[in-house]
Design a protein around this motif. Structure first.
Motif, short mmCIF file in Angstrom:
data_model
loop_
_atom_site.label_atom_id
_atom_site.label_comp_id
_atom_site.label_asym_id
_atom_site.label_seq_id
_atom_site.Cartn_x
_atom_site.Cartn_y
_atom_site.Cartn_z
N SER A 1 0.81 -1.16 -0.01
CA SER A 1 -0.10 0.08 0.10
C SER A 1 0.84 1.29 -0.09
O SER A 1 2.07 0.98 0.37
CB SER A 1 -0.77 0.09 1.30
N LYS B 1 0.44 5.60 1.30
CA LYS B 1 -0.67 6.37 1.43
C LYS B 1 0.09 7.79 1.83
O LYS B 1 1.42 7.58 2.01
CB LYS B 1 -1.53 6.18 2.41
N GLU C 1 -4.63 7.39 -1.06
CA GLU C 1 -4.18 5.99 -0.58
C GLU C 1 -4.47 4.92 -1.55
O GLU C 1 -5.67 4.74 -2.30
CB GLU C 1 -5.12 5.65 0.65
N ASN D 1 -4.29 0.66 -1.89
CA ASN D 1 -4.00 -0.69 -1.33
C ASN D 1 -4.39 -1.75 -2.40
O ASN D 1 -5.35 -1.77 -2.68
CB ASN D 1 -4.94 -0.84 0.07
N LEU E 1 2.68 11.00 8.76
CA LEU E 1 2.14 11.54 7.63
C LEU E 1 1.44 12.92 8.08
O LEU E 1 1.15 13.84 7.54
CB LEU E 1 0.93 10.82 7.37
#
Lengths: 172, 330
Positions: B164, B166, B262, B264, B283
């Motif tokens: 993933s 993000k 994001e 995934n 983040l």
């Protein structure tokens, strides 16, 4: 469900394994064991924190077995509801029947709104709300997130999810 | 000494910023063994050409250029090693950038670009053309400005699967949300301030509606995670409805609100949405900064942060791609 136990052990070889055996015997899954030999109790014994996943019956059997082995149980923190998540919603939260929003979560049977904080700057502007939801487990929380998403779509709310939503699931 | 002949197609703020860095870095690059020559620049309708290398300081001073040759004329007629495509991004059909890029690749010219549009609409086609013609395409500058995310993964994270990604991929949104939180401004006030400072464009919609973030997400998903997705696969919510009160409510639980892109792979999830980010989370970076967090099967989490936009920052990515291609191909 997740259960945290704090046990008292003699600082002797073999006592930790004695404490762990009943857990596996009755089907409990050990999540973690913190065995701290530095911190001693006044009587010279040491404490060990164990977190296990087990159902209610298993917990009862484990507890009895530990007591039979003369292992002191300092505390059992039986956490029935284990997932809390905070969301923020922006929209016409009151006008779109705030009671309905809460009821629909509460009526699931596996989740409830445990906190709601509302800010309404003035009547023309959209209001903002923070809700904290507690669910009985991860899967239940996932279902609850879907439900909240659905409500947000119906009522035209901006739904601000917590960042950790997926990461938590990935890691565990 | 390696001679690298480049053309710069699109001579707006990014193209000019690149030329300034090339002038600035000329001696440094020469010492490293790279003789970088700009043989042509092309604006919308006019161009400058010198097959021995333009006098760049002089080109920067000009308001009108000497030739009426178009970008495509330059691609087809001027001998060059690398075409640098810096025209404005268009995510509807990718043009004019896409036609420039394909023309160059099919003419066996390597390409470096900062232009997202072509990669959002035709990633596969571009990569296939490059492969077929045995030339390289560098597009580090399309995502995250100065953050070397694409090259980091391609060159240094070789055996990992990217599970993933993000991050904050748009500096304008980050600036607005940061100011709303710090100064307790309304969205409109923070937007106004961002426009005054030149951080937001006159038409801010591309940034604040999440379109820019979603475009970058598509590029990351396709190029680094082999997901074969389109812009329309992304669920997009921007920041236009975020309130000052929402930020207050977030702050009360030690969080802030950030526009997070994001992707995934396993869940086939592509989403741009405002999210609650704990203050102590990697983040949670402020101002115009961008930040990207990868989750891979071997390394786990890797976070990289830096300046996401601006001519100088973009030049860093473009120059890296140029030198990489020089090492590989020239």
């Amino acid at each position: 469900m997740k259960v945290k136990m704090k046990l008292e052990l003699k600082d002797e070889p073999g006592t930790l394994i004695k404490a762990l055996l009943p857990i596996s015997k009755y089907g409990g899954n050990i999540v973690y064991v913190v065995h701290d030999r530095e911190k001693k109790l006044p009587n010279g014994n040491i404490t060990v924190q164990i977190s296990i996943e087990a159902n209610k019956d298993q917990v009862r059997e484990i507890k009895n077995a530990l007591e039979d082995e003369d292992i002191g149980i300092l505390s059992i923190d039986e956490v029935k509801l284990i997932e809390d998540l905070a969301f923020i919603m922006i929209g016409h939260i009151v006008d779109t029947d705030i009671k309905d929003t809460i009821d629909r979560v509460d009526n699931t049977g596996f989740a409830e709104v445990i906190d709601l904080n509302l800010k309404m700057p003035n009547i023309k502007k959209e209001s903002s709300a923070r809700i904290i939801i507690r669910a009985t487990g991860k899967e239940e929380m996932k279902k609850c997130v879907d439900l909240i998403n659905k409500i947000a779509n119906e009522k035209d709310f901006v739904l601000i999810y917590p960042l950790m939503l997926e990461t938590q699931n990935e890691r565990d | 000494m390696k001679e690298i002949k480049i053309s710069i197609i699109g001579f707006g703020s990014i193209g000019k910023g690149l030329v300034r860095e090339i002038i600035e870095k000329r001696d440094f690059l020469l010492r490293k063994g790279y003789d970088l020559k700009v043989v042509a620049i092309a604006d919308k309708n006019s161009s400058e050409i010198d097959i021995n290398g333009l006098d760049l300081a002089n080109v920067l001073k000009k308001e009108e250029y000497s030739y009426n040759k178009t970008a495509l004329d330059i691609i087809y007629e001027v001998k060059q090693d690398i075409m640098v495509e810096c025209t404005p991004s268009n995510i509807i059909d990718g043009n004019p950038g896409l036609s420039h890029i394909l023309a160059a690749l099919n003419s066996r010219i390597n390409v470096v670009t900062s232009n997202k549009g072509p990669f959002v609409v035709a990633y596969d086609k571009i990569i296939e053309s490059a492969d077929k013609n045995n030339v390289s395409i560098g597009y580090e500058a399309t995502v995250g400005g100065a953050i070397p995310i694409i090259n980091l993964i391609k060159s240094n994270i070789r055996a990992d699967k990217i599970l993933s990604i993000k991050g904050i991929l748009n500096g304008t949104c980050n600036y607005i949300l940061t100011r709303m939180q710090k100064e307790m401004l309304d969205y409109e006030e923070a937007l106004f301030e961002a426009k005054e400072l030149g951080i937001a464009e006159t038409d801010e919609s591309y940034d604040v509606k999440g379109i820019d973030t979603a475009s970058k997400l598509v590029i990351l998903a396709n190029s680094l995670m082999k997901m074969n997705v389109k812009y329309t696969d992304v669920k997009v919510e921007g920041i236009t409805r975020i309130t000052r009160e929402a930020l207050e409510l977030a702050e009360e639980i030690d969080c802030t609100i950030k526009l997070i892109g994001e992707v995934n792979k396993e869940e086939r999830l592509l989403r741009v949405a405002p999210r609650l980010v704990p203050f102590n989370h990697p983040l949670s970076v402020g101002g115009t900064l961008n930040v990207i967090m990868l989750n891979t099967d071997i390394a786990g989490e890797i976070t990289i942060t830096g300046r996401g936009a601006g001519p100088k920052e973009t030049s860093s990515a473009i120059l890296s791609d140029i030198i990489n291609i020089a090492d590989e191909r020239l």
